[in-house]
Enzyme design. Structure first.
Site, mmCIF file in Angstrom:
data_model
loop_
_atom_site.group_PDB
_atom_site.id
_atom_site.type_symbol
_atom_site.label_atom_id
_atom_site.label_comp_id
_atom_site.label_asym_id
_atom_site.label_seq_id
_atom_site.Cartn_x
_atom_site.Cartn_y
_atom_site.Cartn_z
ATOM 1 N N GLU A 129 -3.498 30.089 10.067
ATOM 2 C CA GLU A 129 -4.756 30.312 9.366
ATOM 3 C C GLU A 129 -5.948 29.570 9.956
ATOM 4 O OE1 GLU A 129 -1.670 31.693 6.505
ATOM 5 O OE2 GLU A 129 -1.883 29.944 7.797
ATOM 6 N N ILE A 186 -1.543 23.494 2.685
ATOM 7 C CA ILE A 186 -1.936 22.328 1.902
ATOM 8 C C ILE A 186 -0.866 22.066 0.847
ATOM 9 C CG2 ILE A 186 -3.653 21.373 0.317
ATOM 10 C CD1 ILE A 186 -5.773 23.016 1.753
ATOM 11 N N HIS A 187 -0.414 20.830 0.752
ATOM 12 C CA HIS A 187 0.615 20.435 -0.202
ATOM 13 C C HIS A 187 0.177 19.164 -0.919
ATOM 14 C CE1 HIS A 187 3.448 23.164 1.885
ATOM 15 N NE2 HIS A 187 2.813 22.752 2.967
ATOM 16 N N ARG A 188 0.812 18.879 -2.047
ATOM 17 C CA ARG A 188 0.563 17.589 -2.679
ATOM 18 C C ARG A 188 1.479 16.567 -2.021
ATOM 19 N NH1 ARG A 188 3.291 19.028 -8.443
ATOM 20 N NH2 ARG A 188 5.203 17.801 -8.282
ATOM 21 N N GLY A 225 7.241 31.230 0.059
ATOM 22 C CA GLY A 225 5.839 31.568 0.274
ATOM 23 C C GLY A 225 5.067 30.608 1.146
ATOM 24 N N ASP A 283 1.581 27.140 11.778
ATOM 25 C CA ASP A 283 0.879 27.437 10.539
ATOM 26 C C ASP A 283 0.215 26.169 10.015
ATOM 27 O OD1 ASP A 283 -0.037 28.997 8.473
ATOM 28 O OD2 ASP A 283 1.763 28.782 7.252
ATOM 29 N N GLU A 332 -2.453 19.266 -11.935
ATOM 30 C CA GLU A 332 -2.399 20.474 -11.117
ATOM 31 C C GLU A 332 -3.398 21.507 -11.627
ATOM 32 O OE1 GLU A 332 -1.039 21.168 -8.403
ATOM 33 O OE2 GLU A 332 0.728 19.908 -8.060
#
Length: 491
Positions: free
Chosen positions: A233, A168-170, A187, A165, A289
């Site tokens: 994705e 996107i993360h911080r 999720g 997979d 954010e």
């Protein structure tokens, strides 16, 4: 001659000469808060502190402390620009994404020699290695926990490599070879894979890919149930471009990277360990954010140990974004529109004409649904559509329902329908005690102790601005004469 595959540079070449879409500057900029501070005025849009506006993407060619590197910001901070980039009508991008997710095109592996992202290699074992001196990762505000990778696509897989997979993360640069990564509970498939590695007490190999074709960054933000566990994705980007995304084996970790990235950070997520996100600043803040507020620094982010950094030889581009900007709306909102359309098209086909996740909700918290009713027997179908929207995306908080004569991209038209086709005592639905996004500061137990037991719970709202079908004549807009030659009067 074979056409060049899609990557960030090809996209920039396509938009550079379009009026108002691209601006490059050679004036020196400090990546520590100054860069985001400048772009906030020029083009960030979204829920960023006013004044702001929709404007061009900006390339900063002279980044203080990082000779030879460039920083690009705001490429997707305009829905119309995203439409141009994807060669599609900006109004129906959600429908385009829905089609792409249902007709995936798998990635293809290439050799190292065919991967521009690996032209230059820095190994973390080198004595002078320091990610903070190699990668021009900006801070958005003076109180950020540190320099953040905000547009890094993380590629990971299950221990048996049967499922993979991208998400996107911080990610904050904590030390010379250490990144703090926040993985939101529930999720995110990378989090599911990490739990498998932690059960084995083994580090999880990943790559962090920076500087990408927007088809990749937009496609990467799909979430369950539209893309179930194991749905990579990158297949969405392949469908959007009608060509497979090229991937390549890592140089230092057993994981794939995106071959035409500008940068690849090869790393491992350490099992069963964590660290304080703002350990270097102790400000209590992470970074801004999408809801428009500074994120609270997490006391226990995952520890990521870097093994290598690779990048292009020729002026590599660090792509970044401002958290609450219009860019987040494009990346998160358009795939959410696709997820909603995906479900409603199967459950009540033909009843939802279009969907828009507006900037006021950061792309995640609110959607406007354009409803079609064939006859009086369709009365109530609009509220069924709202429930389906909540089912398709659990972080959705507010749904506004409008008729098909309303322009869902025009707030004046949307608010007009709420003022002329809406009665508060009958057209409001409130659903209590549901899950939502933990970054919404109103979803704290102290805000509503009776209904919010733990952070991330919410009451959800439906505003039904559709008129009853049997009263259609009372709600017909004033009809003006059609004038096919109206543009002649502008000559």
């Amino acid at each position: 001659m074979t056409e060049q595959p899609y990557d960030l540079r090809k996209v920039l070449d396509e938009i550079k000469d379009l009026p108002g879409q691209y601006h490059a500057t050679d004036k020196e900029i400090d990546p520590d808060a100054d860069l985001a501070g400048v772009y906030r005025y020029i083009g960030s849009g979204g829920t960023v502190m006013r004044p702001t506006q929709e404007g061009p993407t900006m390339m900063f060619n002279n980044v203080k402390g990082f000779p030879g590197s460039r920083v690009l910001i705001g490429l997707q901070a305009s829905r119309k620009r995203v439409g141009t980039i994807l060669h599609h009508d900006w109004r129906t991008l959600g429908q385009m994404l829905n089609d792409a997710v249902t007709h995936p095109v798998a990635p293809v592996k290439v050799d190292h020699k065919d991967a521009p992202a690996q032209e230059v290699v820095h190994y973390a074992s080198e004595p002078d290695f320091d990610i903070r001196k190699i990668l021009a990762a900006p801070t958005n505000t003076p109180v950020d926990a540190g320099p953040y990778i905000t547009m890094g696509v993380v590629y990971g897989a299950s221990p048996d490599k049967k499922q993979s997979d991208v998400t996107i993360h911080r990610m904050v640069l904590e030390d010379k070879d250490t990144i703090g990564m926040y993985i939101m509970p529930g999720g995110r498939h990378i989090g599911a894979f990490l739990k498998e590695y932690e059960a084995l007490d083994k580090p999880m190999p990943i790559t962090i890919n920076i500087g990408l074709d927007p088809a990749i960054t937009i496609g990467a933000t799909f979430e369950p149930p539209t893309t179930p566990l194991g749905y990579n994705e990158l297949q969405v980007a392949g469908a959007l471009r009608n060509e497979p995304v090229q991937v390549v084996d890592g140089m230092a970790v057993d994981q794939l990277g995106i071959a035409r990235s500008e940068w690849i950070v090869e790393a491992e997520i350490m099992p069963n360990t964590s660290m304080q996100e703002d350990i270097n600043t102790n400000t209590g803040h992470a970074m801004p954010e999408f809801p428009g507020y500074n994120g609270t620094a997490n006391p226990a982010v995952h520890i990521v140990k870097i093994k290598a950094v690779t990048h292009r030889q020729d002026n590599p581009i660090v792509q970044t974004t401002i958290g609450p900007s219009e860019e987040h709306v494009s990346m998160a909102g358009i795939p959410t529109e696709a997820s909603i359309l995906n479900l409603v098209d199967r459950a009540i086909p033909g009843k939802v004409k279009n969907v828009y996740n507006a900037p006021a909700g950061g792309g995640k918290l609110m959607t406007i649904m354009q409803i079609h009713k064939d006859d009086a027997n369709d009365e109530g179908i609009q509220r069924q559509a709202a429930l389906l929207a909540f089912s398709s995306f659990k972080e959705l908080k507010t749904v506004i329902l409008v008729d098909e004569d309303v322009d869902i991209f025009d707030w004046n038209d949307v608010m007009w329908t709420i003022n002329t086709r809406f009665q508060a005592d009958k057209d409001i639905m409130v659903l209590e005690g549901l899950r939502n996004h933990p970054l919404d500061p109103s979803e704290l137990p102290e805000y509503d102790p009776a209904r919010i037991r733990v952070r991330g719970m919410s009451s959800k709202l439906v505003l039904d601005g559709t008129f009853p079908y049997d009263m259609k004549k009372s709600f017909t807009r004033a009809q003006f004469k059609e004038m096919p030659n109206w543009q002649d009067y502008l000559k």
